[in-house]
Design a protein around this motif. Structure first.
Motif, PDB file in Angstrom:
ATOM      1  N   GLY A 392      25.477   2.681   8.072  1.00  9.92           N
ATOM      2  CA  GLY A 392      26.311   2.079   9.098  1.00  9.92           C
ATOM      3  C   GLY A 392      26.733   3.005  10.213  1.00  9.92           C
ATOM      4  O   GLY A 392      27.400   2.583  11.160  1.00  9.92           O
ATOM      5  N   ALA A 393      26.320   4.285  10.135  1.00 11.91           N
ATOM      6  CA  ALA A 393      26.730   5.257  11.154  1.00 11.91           C
ATOM      7  C   ALA A 393      25.927   5.114  12.450  1.00 11.91           C
ATOM      8  O   ALA A 393      26.378   5.547  13.512  1.00 11.91           O
ATOM      9  N   SER A 394      24.756   4.508  12.377  1.00  8.75           N
ATOM     10  CA  SER A 394      23.899   4.364  13.553  1.00  8.75           C
ATOM     11  C   SER A 394      23.305   2.960  13.585  1.00  8.75           C
ATOM     12  O   SER A 394      23.345   2.219  12.592  1.00  8.75           O
ATOM     13  N   ILE A 395      22.723   2.629  14.728  1.00  9.58           N
ATOM     14  CA  ILE A 395      22.070   1.337  14.928  1.00  9.58           C
ATOM     15  C   ILE A 395      20.690   1.592  15.516  1.00  9.58           C
ATOM     16  O   ILE A 395      20.526   2.453  16.393  1.00  9.58           O
ATOM     17  N   ILE A 396      19.701   0.859  15.058  1.00 10.55           N
ATOM     18  CA  ILE A 396      18.366   0.939  15.639  1.00 10.55           C
ATOM     19  C   ILE A 396      17.976  -0.450  16.134  1.00 10.55           C
ATOM     20  O   ILE A 396      18.364  -1.461  15.536  1.00 10.55           O
ATOM     21  N   PHE A 397      17.240  -0.518  17.252  1.00 11.07           N
ATOM     22  CA  PHE A 397      16.826  -1.816  17.786  1.00 11.07           C
ATOM     23  C   PHE A 397      15.558  -1.654  18.599  1.00 11.07           C
ATOM     24  O   PHE A 397      15.147  -0.543  18.961  1.00 11.07           O
ATOM     25  N   GLY A 398      14.909  -2.780  18.879  1.00 11.31           N
ATOM     26  CA  GLY A 398      13.712  -2.786  19.706  1.00 11.31           C
ATOM     27  C   GLY A 398      14.052  -3.107  21.147  1.00 11.31           C
ATOM     28  O   GLY A 398      15.016  -3.820  21.424  1.00 11.31           O
ATOM     29  N   ARG A 399      13.237  -2.594  22.061  1.00 12.99           N
ATOM     30  CA  ARG A 399      13.431  -2.864  23.494  1.00 12.99           C
ATOM     31  C   ARG A 399      12.075  -3.008  24.165  1.00 12.99           C
ATOM     32  O   ARG A 399      11.168  -2.195  23.959  1.00 12.99           O
ATOM     33  N   ARG A 400      11.955  -4.030  24.986  1.00 14.73           N
ATOM     34  CA  ARG A 400      10.745  -4.168  25.779  1.00 14.73           C
ATOM     35  C   ARG A 400      10.757  -3.106  26.878  1.00 14.73           C
ATOM     36  O   ARG A 400      11.704  -3.029  27.664  1.00 14.73           O
ATOM     37  N   THR A 401       9.691  -2.301  26.937  1.00 16.61           N
ATOM     38  CA  THR A 401       9.625  -1.223  27.926  1.00 16.61           C
ATOM     39  C   THR A 401       8.405  -1.325  28.833  1.00 16.61           C
ATOM     40  O   THR A 401       8.107  -0.403  29.581  1.00 16.61           O
ATOM     41  N   GLY A 402       7.703  -2.434  28.768  1.00 20.02           N
ATOM     42  CA  GLY A 402       6.542  -2.641  29.623  1.00 20.02           C
ATOM     43  C   GLY A 402       5.882  -3.953  29.259  1.00 20.02           C
ATOM     44  O   GLY A 402       6.354  -4.689  28.389  1.00 20.02           O
ATOM     45  N   ASP A 403       4.779  -4.263  29.937  1.00 17.96           N
ATOM     46  CA  ASP A 403       4.054  -5.482  29.620  1.00 17.96           C
ATOM     47  C   ASP A 403       3.474  -5.385  28.213  1.00 17.96           C
ATOM     48  O   ASP A 403       2.576  -4.580  27.947  1.00 17.96           O
ATOM     49  N   ASN A 404       4.016  -6.202  27.309  1.00 13.17           N
ATOM     50  CA  ASN A 404       3.584  -6.219  25.915  1.00 13.17           C
ATOM     51  C   ASN A 404       3.739  -4.863  25.225  1.00 13.17           C
ATOM     52  O   ASN A 404       2.972  -4.511  24.330  1.00 13.17           O
ATOM     53  N   VAL A 405       4.738  -4.099  25.646  1.00 15.85           N
ATOM     54  CA  VAL A 405       5.006  -2.788  25.045  1.00 15.85           C
ATOM     55  C   VAL A 405       6.456  -2.735  24.586  1.00 15.85           C
ATOM     56  O   VAL A 405       7.372  -3.127  25.313  1.00 15.85           O
ATOM     57  N   ILE A 406       6.675  -2.273  23.359  1.00 18.28           N
ATOM     58  CA  ILE A 406       7.993  -2.161  22.760  1.00 18.28           C
ATOM     59  C   ILE A 406       8.279  -0.702  22.416  1.00 18.28           C
ATOM     60  O   ILE A 406       7.376   0.046  22.046  1.00 18.28           O
ATOM     61  N   SER A 407       9.523  -0.301  22.531  1.00 18.54           N
ATOM     62  CA  SER A 407       9.967   1.003  22.046  1.00 18.54           C
ATOM     63  C   SER A 407      11.159   0.794  21.115  1.00 18.54           C
ATOM     64  O   SER A 407      11.862  -0.211  21.209  1.00 18.54           O
ATOM     65  N   LEU A 408      11.381   1.752  20.213  1.00 17.30           N
ATOM     66  CA  LEU A 408      12.544   1.712  19.332  1.00 17.30           C
ATOM     67  C   LEU A 408      13.625   2.638  19.876  1.00 17.30           C
ATOM     68  O   LEU A 408      13.328   3.762  20.303  1.00 17.30           O
TER      69      LEU A 408
END
Length: 430
Positions: A392-408
């Motif tokens: 619970g100390a941190s959070i991770i999530f996905g983000r769209r960073t380009g056309d059909n490209v995801i980063s964590l």
């Protein structure tokens, strides 16, 4: 659901398909706390499989390459990673500290697999039957020998396996699939029970068919959450009713069809770590994610749904098929370790799905007791699939960073950092 009916889901962009289950289910394994002090995630990057240390962001390990990778799954103790490569099943033991790995090919051409215990996998073979593989002995064993196919497998991690059973056959030159229902197999006793029987389609009784599929299992194994699918791809694409199998009483409890109704994706369900009677569901029908979705608590004994968010933020309360855009739409809910908060992604509802995909999608936290909502990410990005890590100390999530490209990305002590870049969504993930 994704693998069987994704071609029928008439969504407007690859991104929308991604957010509704394909990315989290096929490209990214749920993060796990390992026996060593490092949390890690597993992801598919085009034709390769990687792990990343979520505490030391420079620690990224190539697990395997040169194939089509799907369905990575971390063992219950957070030590090993199972995955399929070109349809075959593999296990890799990862040492995140040293950056080492040791990979074993378990078997070729599996239909489904699941971790049963820390060192035991169960898998359904393409030619039928239910089998197991022990990581210590490096040997496979036959649990059930027959010509039926065991699919969509799930486990309580204590030796109990749940699976949908199907019979594939040819009649008059045509291929047919006949669902048998949902079975429970006790690995310790070797006993198989048909706990929910499938019901065939009847033209005389609308919506009478049933193909039960496991949506999730409570942490204590006492409740098995069920998607009540129909024998119709078009009906399933617009959402399905919900139910629960109570293990102790051997009862299948039906929730109210008009109250508890959702798209049958794994990331639409959040399992309460403390109370198996009250999971959280991203509720609402219609195959489009831009309308009619709100998170709420399901009382699985009473079969009812109660929204969590303040009334002004609820997208709909007018039944499963409401398409009028209002409030906010939610997705990818997840519980805090203490079970007192839900973290999720949300955006303004919009009748135009293409416009909705371009608008900000941020991460929020709602306190289940006070209903106080806190906005965690505030940019114009498309953020989704948040999870708590490091107890619970941190959070991770996905983000769209380009056309059909995801980063964590990771949020730790209110600081946002990129974990890994360039998770490309190509045809192998559609």
């Amino acid at each position: 659901m994704i693998k069987n009916f994704k071609k029928l889901i008439a969504l407007t962009t690859i991104l929308v398909i991604t957010i509704t289950g394909t990315f989290v289910g096929s490209a990214l394994a749920k993060t796990k706390e390992s026996k060593n002090p490092n949390d890690f995630a597993v992801m598919v990057k085009e034709n390769s499989l990687w792990t990343v240390n979520l505490l030391k962001l420079d620690k990224e390990v190539l697990v395997d390459k040169g194939g089509v990778f799907k369905n990575p799954s971390i063992s219950p103790d957070g030590v090993n990673v199972a995955y399929t490569k070109d349809g075959s099943l593999y296990i890799s033991e990862i040492d995140l500290i040293e950056g080492n790995k040791k990979t074993i090919k378990v078997v070729g051409k599996v239909i489904s697999y699941v971790w049963v215990k820390n060192t035991e996998l169960a898998y359904g073979a393409e030619n039928g039957g239910l089998n197991g593989f022990n990581l210590i002995t490096k040997k496979s064993s036959i649990y059930i020998k027959n010509g039926e196919r065991y699919e969509d497998m799930a486990s309580d991690n204590n030796g109990i396996i749940y699976a949908g059973v199907y019979r594939y056959f040819i009649k008059d030159g045509d291929n047919y699939i006949k669902p048998k229902g949902l079975i429970k197999y006790d690995m310790n006793s070797g006993v198989e029970d048909l706990i929910i029987k499938a019901k065939p389609w009847s033209d005389d009784i609308p919506n009478s068919s049933l193909i039960p599929k496991v949506a999730g299992i409570s942490k204590d194994g006492a409740y098995v959450y069920i998607w009540r699918k129909a024998q119709s791809g078009s009906l399933n694409a617009d959402g399905v009713p919900f139910g629960v199998y109570e293990v102790k009483t051997n009862k299948f409890i039906l929730c109210d069809d008009k109250q508890v109704f959702a798209l049958a994706y794994k990331d639409n369900l959040a399992i309460n770590p403390l109370d198996g009677k009250r999971p959280v569901l991203n509720n609402g029908g219609v195959r489009y994610m831009n309308v009619n979705k709100t998170i709420g608590t399901v009382d699985v004994i009473k079969g009812t749904f109660a929204p969590i968010l303040p009334e002004s933020m609820i997208s709909t309360t007018n039944g499963p098929y409401n398409t009028n855009a209002k409030g906010v739409v939610t997705m990818t809910p997840s519980f805090s370790p203490k079970g007192d908060k839900i973290i999720y992604s949300a955006s303004n509802a919009n009748n135009d799905a293409q416009q909705w995909a371009k608008e900000p999608h941020n991460i929020y936290i709602v306190d289940l007791k006070s209903r106080k909502v806190e906005k965690i990410t505030k940019g114009d990005n498309f953020d989704f699939a948040p999870e708590y890590i490091s107890k619970g100390a941190s959070i991770i999530f996905g983000r769209r960073t380009g056309d059909n490209v995801i980063s964590l990305f990771r949020i730790k002590e209110n600081k946002e950092e990129c974990v890994t870049k360039d998770i490309k969504l190509d045809k192998t993930l559609e």
